[in-house]
Write a protein that holds these residues in place. Structure first.
Motif, PDB file in Angstrom:
ATOM      1  N   ALA A  74       7.961 -19.395   4.654  1.00 21.59           N
ATOM      2  CA  ALA A  74       7.215 -20.647   4.510  1.00 21.59           C
ATOM      3  C   ALA A  74       7.010 -21.006   3.044  1.00 21.59           C
ATOM      4  N   GLY A  75       6.776 -20.010   2.209  1.00 21.70           N
ATOM      5  CA  GLY A  75       6.547 -20.269   0.783  1.00 21.70           C
ATOM      6  C   GLY A  75       5.329 -21.130   0.539  1.00 21.70           C
ATOM      7  N   LYS A  76       4.369 -21.055   1.438  1.00 22.54           N
ATOM      8  CA  LYS A  76       3.192 -21.916   1.381  1.00 22.54           C
ATOM      9  C   LYS A  76       2.079 -21.277   0.558  1.00 22.54           C
ATOM     10  N   ILE A  77       1.464 -22.062  -0.330  1.00 19.96           N
ATOM     11  CA  ILE A  77       0.323 -21.602  -1.118  1.00 19.96           C
ATOM     12  C   ILE A  77      -0.960 -21.934  -0.357  1.00 19.96           C
ATOM     13  N   VAL A  78      -1.776 -20.927  -0.114  1.00 18.35           N
ATOM     14  CA  VAL A  78      -3.024 -21.105   0.621  1.00 18.35           C
ATOM     15  C   VAL A  78      -4.170 -20.573  -0.230  1.00 18.35           C
ATOM     16  N   THR A  79      -5.249 -21.321  -0.331  1.00 15.77           N
ATOM     17  CA  THR A  79      -6.405 -20.847  -1.103  1.00 15.77           C
ATOM     18  C   THR A  79      -7.668 -20.963  -0.261  1.00 15.77           C
ATOM     19  N   ARG A  80      -8.615 -20.095  -0.566  1.00 15.78           N
ATOM     20  CA  ARG A  80      -9.925 -20.183   0.086  1.00 15.78           C
ATOM     21  C   ARG A  80     -10.974 -19.530  -0.805  1.00 15.78           C
ATOM     22  N   ARG A  81     -12.203 -20.000  -0.667  1.00 18.24           N
ATOM     23  CA  ARG A  81     -13.316 -19.405  -1.400  1.00 18.24           C
ATOM     24  C   ARG A  81     -13.773 -18.146  -0.692  1.00 18.24           C
ATOM     25  N   VAL A  82     -14.099 -17.129  -1.488  1.00 18.14           N
ATOM     26  CA  VAL A  82     -14.540 -15.846  -0.937  1.00 18.14           C
ATOM     27  C   VAL A  82     -15.802 -15.410  -1.674  1.00 18.14           C
ATOM     28  N   ALA A  83     -16.860 -15.116  -0.916  1.00 15.86           N
ATOM     29  CA  ALA A  83     -18.080 -14.596  -1.539  1.00 15.86           C
ATOM     30  C   ALA A  83     -17.795 -13.242  -2.157  1.00 15.86           C
ATOM     31  N   ARG A  84     -18.328 -12.993  -3.333  1.00 13.95           N
ATOM     32  CA  ARG A  84     -18.038 -11.734  -4.027  1.00 13.95           C
ATOM     33  C   ARG A  84     -18.408 -10.511  -3.190  1.00 13.95           C
ATOM     34  N   GLU A  85     -19.499 -10.609  -2.455  1.00 18.50           N
ATOM     35  CA  GLU A  85     -19.908  -9.443  -1.679  1.00 18.50           C
ATOM     36  C   GLU A  85     -18.958  -9.179  -0.520  1.00 18.50           C
ATOM     37  N   ASP A  86     -18.196 -10.222  -0.087  1.00 17.34           N
ATOM     38  CA  ASP A  86     -17.228 -10.042   0.995  1.00 17.34           C
ATOM     39  C   ASP A  86     -15.878  -9.574   0.463  1.00 17.34           C
ATOM     40  N   TRP A  87     -15.500 -10.050  -0.738  1.00 21.73           N
ATOM     41  CA  TRP A  87     -14.171  -9.780  -1.275  1.00 21.73           C
ATOM     42  C   TRP A  87     -13.881  -8.299  -1.434  1.00 21.73           C
ATOM     43  N   SER A  88     -14.852  -7.551  -1.922  1.00 25.38           N
ATOM     44  CA  SER A  88     -14.601  -6.147  -2.244  1.00 25.38           C
ATOM     45  C   SER A  88     -14.222  -5.318  -1.034  1.00 25.38           C
ATOM     46  N   GLU A  89     -14.543  -5.816   0.172  1.00 25.44           N
ATOM     47  CA  GLU A  89     -14.236  -5.061   1.384  1.00 25.44           C
ATOM     48  C   GLU A  89     -13.229  -5.753   2.295  1.00 25.44           C
ATOM     49  N   SER A  90     -13.187  -7.107   2.273  1.00 26.42           N
ATOM     50  CA  SER A  90     -12.427  -7.836   3.285  1.00 26.42           C
ATOM     51  C   SER A  90     -10.938  -7.516   3.272  1.00 26.42           C
ATOM     52  N   TRP A  91     -10.328  -7.404   2.090  1.00 32.76           N
ATOM     53  CA  TRP A  91      -8.884  -7.187   2.031  1.00 32.76           C
ATOM     54  C   TRP A  91      -8.480  -5.775   2.436  1.00 32.76           C
ATOM     55  N   LYS A  92      -9.449  -4.853   2.425  1.00 38.19           N
ATOM     56  CA  LYS A  92      -9.115  -3.455   2.713  1.00 38.19           C
ATOM     57  C   LYS A  92      -8.703  -3.230   4.168  1.00 38.19           C
ATOM     58  N   ARG A  93      -9.139  -4.118   5.061  1.00 34.25           N
ATOM     59  CA  ARG A  93      -8.857  -3.894   6.481  1.00 34.25           C
ATOM     60  C   ARG A  93      -7.367  -3.962   6.801  1.00 34.25           C
ATOM     61  N   HIS A  94      -6.580  -4.560   5.905  1.00 36.13           N
ATOM     62  CA  HIS A  94      -5.144  -4.682   6.154  1.00 36.13           C
ATOM     63  C   HIS A  94      -4.380  -3.389   5.876  1.00 36.13           C
ATOM     64  N   PHE A  95      -4.979  -2.455   5.163  1.00 41.19           N
ATOM     65  CA  PHE A  95      -4.268  -1.255   4.740  1.00 41.19           C
ATOM     66  C   PHE A  95      -4.837  -0.027   5.449  1.00 41.19           C
ATOM     67  N   LYS A  96      -4.009   0.617   6.227  1.00 40.19           N
ATOM     68  CA  LYS A  96      -4.438   1.769   7.006  1.00 40.19           C
ATOM     69  C   LYS A  96      -3.629   2.994   6.599  1.00 40.19           C
ATOM     70  N   ALA A  97      -4.029   4.144   7.112  1.00 39.90           N
ATOM     71  CA  ALA A  97      -3.286   5.371   6.837  1.00 39.90           C
ATOM     72  C   ALA A  97      -1.915   5.307   7.502  1.00 39.90           C
ATOM     73  N   LEU A  98      -0.936   5.910   6.851  1.00 42.10           N
ATOM     74  CA  LEU A  98       0.429   5.957   7.376  1.00 42.10           C
ATOM     75  C   LEU A  98       0.834   7.422   7.522  1.00 42.10           C
ATOM     76  N   GLU A  99       1.113   7.826   8.748  1.00 44.81           N
ATOM     77  CA  GLU A  99       1.504   9.207   9.003  1.00 44.81           C
ATOM     78  C   GLU A  99       3.022   9.312   8.985  1.00 44.81           C
ATOM     79  N   ILE A 100       3.535  10.187   8.126  1.00 45.16           N
ATOM     80  CA  ILE A 100       4.969  10.425   8.019  1.00 45.16           C
ATOM     81  C   ILE A 100       5.263  11.760   8.680  1.00 45.16           C
ATOM     82  N   GLY A 101       5.339  11.754  10.009  1.00 44.44           N
ATOM     83  CA  GLY A 101       5.593  12.989  10.742  1.00 44.44           C
ATOM     84  C   GLY A 101       4.445  13.974  10.600  1.00 44.44           C
ATOM     85  N   PRO A 102       4.701  15.228  10.897  1.00 40.58           N
ATOM     86  CA  PRO A 102       3.629  16.235  10.875  1.00 40.58           C
ATOM     87  C   PRO A 102       3.317  16.780   9.483  1.00 40.58           C
TER      88      PRO A 102
END
Length: 304
Positions: free
Chosen positions: A80-108
């Motif tokens: 799409a190459g679309k630019i999207v912007t939004r306002r983010v409260a500082r108290e929300d920013w420090s945690e909100s983006w973290k939910r996208h990144f989880k642990a990755l298990e590479i076998g045992p």
């Protein structure tokens, strides 16, 4: 005193163009961007956070739009190459983006996770702690994940195996190799900032004494001589993989494994033919979206 909100600037793009878009955002705003790929839709969103009024200017918006046009003109499928912007409260920013990144298990044997994830490793599982946004390579990109899985699968318990990481980025592969028991582990990158970040990540994971990370230009390395390695990962653009084939293959021991990653699937066949012509055999491959990676084994050493 009222705190000024932040602005999240995102570009909706594709896996193929992820690296280029992340680099563009970092260049325009002068700080590191992060990227998240939806596993179901395969749509990638690259984002950066900036001051609401000071940093998000008409000039920067124009520079970002021009950069996206240049990426598209260069032949990458930018989505799409679309630019999207939004306002983010500082108290929300420090945690909100973290939910996208989880642990990755590479076998045992290997677990990759961000620093804020509390998940504990299984018995006998090495842990690499790496936060996104510093430099390319957190394990979430399919080419990085392929390299990690190949590294873990290729480790022969009780045997000495050396490792060379060409284009180390965040240092994730070199750090994982050290944790898995490869030694010596040598990593290089042309980008001085990537080298700084990789060293910082090695220190954080307490393997700085087992990983040698340096700035280097593969095009200037001698064609002959030098250390040979049991396992090599070269996560480079296709043009470099083709032009520097002799330098890469020349550092692989007979019987060793070479993982080539970060290759667009339409370019993989040419690279496969080139490396098979140098005496290697494609042992395994994987296609994920626009990307294809492969593990090659050096079966013989050509003379001359």
């Amino acid at each position: 005193m009222k705190t000024e909100p932040l602005r999240q600037v995102s570009v909706v793009t594709s896996l193929e163009a992820e690296d280029a878009v992340v680099e563009l955002l970092g260049r325009v705003f002068g700080c590191a961007a992060s990227a998240y790929t939806n596993e179901k839709t395969k749509v990638t969103t690259a984002s950066i956070y900036c001051q609401q009024a000071r940093d998000w200017t008409a000039g920067r918006r124009a520079e970002l739009a021009d950069g996206l046009r240049e990426i598209r003109a260069g032949g990458l499928k930018i989505g799409a190459g679309k630019i999207v912007t939004r306002r983010v409260a500082r108290e929300d920013w420090s945690e909100s983006w973290k939910r996208h990144f989880k642990a990755l298990e590479i076998g045992p044997t290997l677990l990759i996770k961000p620093g804020w994830v509390r998940r504990r490793a299984r018995k006998g599982q090495a842990v690499v702690v790496l936060d996104p946004g510093l430099s390319f390579g957190t394990g979430n990109h399919p080419t990085t994940e392929y390299c990690l899985r190949a590294l873990a699968a290729g480790r022969k318990t009780g045997q000495g195996q050396s490792f060379w990481d060409v284009g180390t980025g965040s240092g994730i592969l070199a750090i994982a190799a050290a944790k898995l028991g490869y030694a010596p582990v040598v990593a290089m990158d042309f980008d001085a900032e990537a080298v700084r970040v990789a060293r910082e990540n090695a220190r954080r994971n307490r393997v700085q004494g087992r990983v040698r990370i340096s700035r280097g230009d593969i095009t200037r390395m001698p064609l002959n001589g030098g250390r040979k390695y049991d396992f090599i990962c070269a996560n480079l653009i296709s043009n470099l993989l083709l032009a520097e084939k002799a330098r890469i293959v020349g550092r692989l021991r007979a019987g060793g494994t070479l993982v080539l990653a970060g290759i667009l699937k339409g370019e993989f066949e040419q690279i496969r033919r080139a490396y098979e012509g140098a005496g290697l055999r494609l042992a395994q491959g994987r296609t994920e979206g626009e990307w294809r990676s492969g593990s090659f084994v050096l079966e013989r050493r050509l003379v001359g």
